[in-house]
Write an enzyme that holds these catalytic residues in place. Structure first.
Site, PDB file in Angstrom:
ATOM      1  N   GLY A 156       0.801 -27.727  31.883  1.00  0.00           N
ATOM      2  CA  GLY A 156       1.011 -27.315  33.262  1.00  0.00           C
ATOM      3  C   GLY A 156      -0.202 -26.671  33.903  1.00  0.00           C
ATOM      4  CB  SER A 157      -0.183 -24.246  36.700  1.00  0.00           C
ATOM      5  OG  SER A 157       0.808 -24.943  37.417  1.00  0.00           O
ATOM      6  CB  VAL A 158      -3.176 -23.202  31.808  1.00  0.00           C
ATOM      7  CG1 VAL A 158      -2.187 -22.088  31.582  1.00  0.00           C
ATOM      8  CG2 VAL A 158      -2.804 -24.442  31.016  1.00  0.00           C
ATOM      9  CB  VAL A 159      -5.241 -28.043  33.440  1.00  0.00           C
ATOM     10  CG1 VAL A 159      -4.577 -28.108  32.076  1.00  0.00           C
ATOM     11  CG2 VAL A 159      -4.374 -28.732  34.489  1.00  0.00           C
ATOM     12  CE  LYS A 160      -1.205 -26.110  39.513  1.00  0.00           C
ATOM     13  NZ  LYS A 160      -0.133 -25.364  40.219  1.00  0.00           N
TER      14      LYS A 160
END
Length: 316
Positions: free
Chosen positions: A35-39
């Site tokens: 999920g959003s950790v890669v943003k």
């Protein structure tokens, strides 16, 4: 983050009888959508490619693309920039980055028409992610590490999923190398379990693992935007209550949805952090796979991490 030393590594598993045991190798061998950790990597890619500008405002409201369900963030966030998109975890901002990198423009209720080959845009984004350690070997001093699932089906909708961490899979060591690279201003270091080996007779050093730089991130100004967005996530409370801590920090939460073998919609939780913000001494990564289903439970990784970091920071 400054040396690549692994201070602690834990992989908790549960038997069919509900017994908990530790298998640290799972941190290297099992990968998940996170999920959003890669943003942070997505924002960096967009800034480097010039498809978004620092402080450019993008309206976070549902995207209506012909033939698909509306694309949304966790709530309508309104106007966001590169910094607040990371702080508040905007999906829409990341979708726009991916759309622009593919040479398309979003027109409500129209299909996305990419002017660039979709496989080239996938490759470009994956290359940026790999510079941080996502989807590539971390080069840890361990006999085996798994890269994780890399989606072969390359379609426009899946490119948008990729940009928010809902397509390719990553393991916790890759996440740690990623957040360490962000923390130490762009130097991706080789992680190692062994610091040194000494002769048991005369205590002379036989082998010593000094820091090894695998690559350096270009575009320091753009990387600093990612660092600041992560810092805001902690300071403003979106990533937890860090404003009152005795140390500075930066972090990012992640939530990924998937369907298990029984058809149940499940959630993976993730959290990454480095501290202190100015010159990090510690970087942490946590993945809780199959954390729960539905929307009734908190991000356990986000709850555990400050306890771990407090112990380290208060003793070092």
């Amino acid at each position: 983050p400054q040396t690549g030393d692994i201070l602690s590594i834990v992989g908790l598993r549960e038997t069919s009888k509900g017994e908990i045991y530790n298998d640290p190798s799972t941190v290297l061998l099992e990968a998940f959508p996170v999920g959003s950790v890669v943003k942070g990597a997505t924002v960096y890619a967009g800034l480097q490619e010039g498809v978004v500008k620092p402080n450019e405002a993008i309206n976070d409201s549902p995207l209506y693309i012909a033939g698909t369900q509306p694309r949304v963030s966790w709530t309508n966030l309104g106007s966001v920039t590169d910094l607040t998109a990371l702080q508040r975890s905007s999906n829409i901002y990341m979708f726009i980055v991916a759309i622009r990198m593919g040479g398309a423009s979003y027109i409500p209720n129209e299909p996305l028409i990419f002017s660039k080959p979709i496989e080239n845009t996938f490759a470009l984004l994956r290359n940026y992610f790999g510079q941080f350690g996502l989807g590539v070997e971390t080069m840890i001093d361990f006999p085996r590490e798994e890269l994780g699932y890399k989606g072969a089906n390359q379609q426009a909708g899946l490119l948008l999923n990729f940009a928010v961490g809902q397509y390719d899979n990553y393991n916790a060591m890759q996440l740690n190398q990623y957040i360490s690279t962000v923390g130490n201003e762009g130097y991706r270091l080789q992680p190692h379990l062994v610091k040194e080996i000494r002769n048991s007779i005369d205590n002379t050093i036989i082998l010593k693992n000094d820091p090894v730089i695998l690559n350096e991130i270009d575009g320091k100004n753009n990387l600093e935007r990612v660092r600041e967005g992560f810092r805001l996530c902690n300071v403003r409370g979106d990533c937890g209550n860090y404003a009152t801590k005795s140390y500075t920090s930066a972090g990012k939460t992640g939530t990924a949805e998937y369907t298990d073998n029984g058809g149940k919609n499940m959630i993976n939780n993730a959290f990454i952090l480095f501290a202190p913000f100015e010159k990090p001494k510690i970087a942490t990564s946590c993945i809780h796979s199959g954390a729960y289903y539905g929307n009734d439970y908190p991000n356990i990784c986000k709850d555990i991490t400050p306890k771990v970091v407090d112990i380290y920071m208060n003793s070092n």
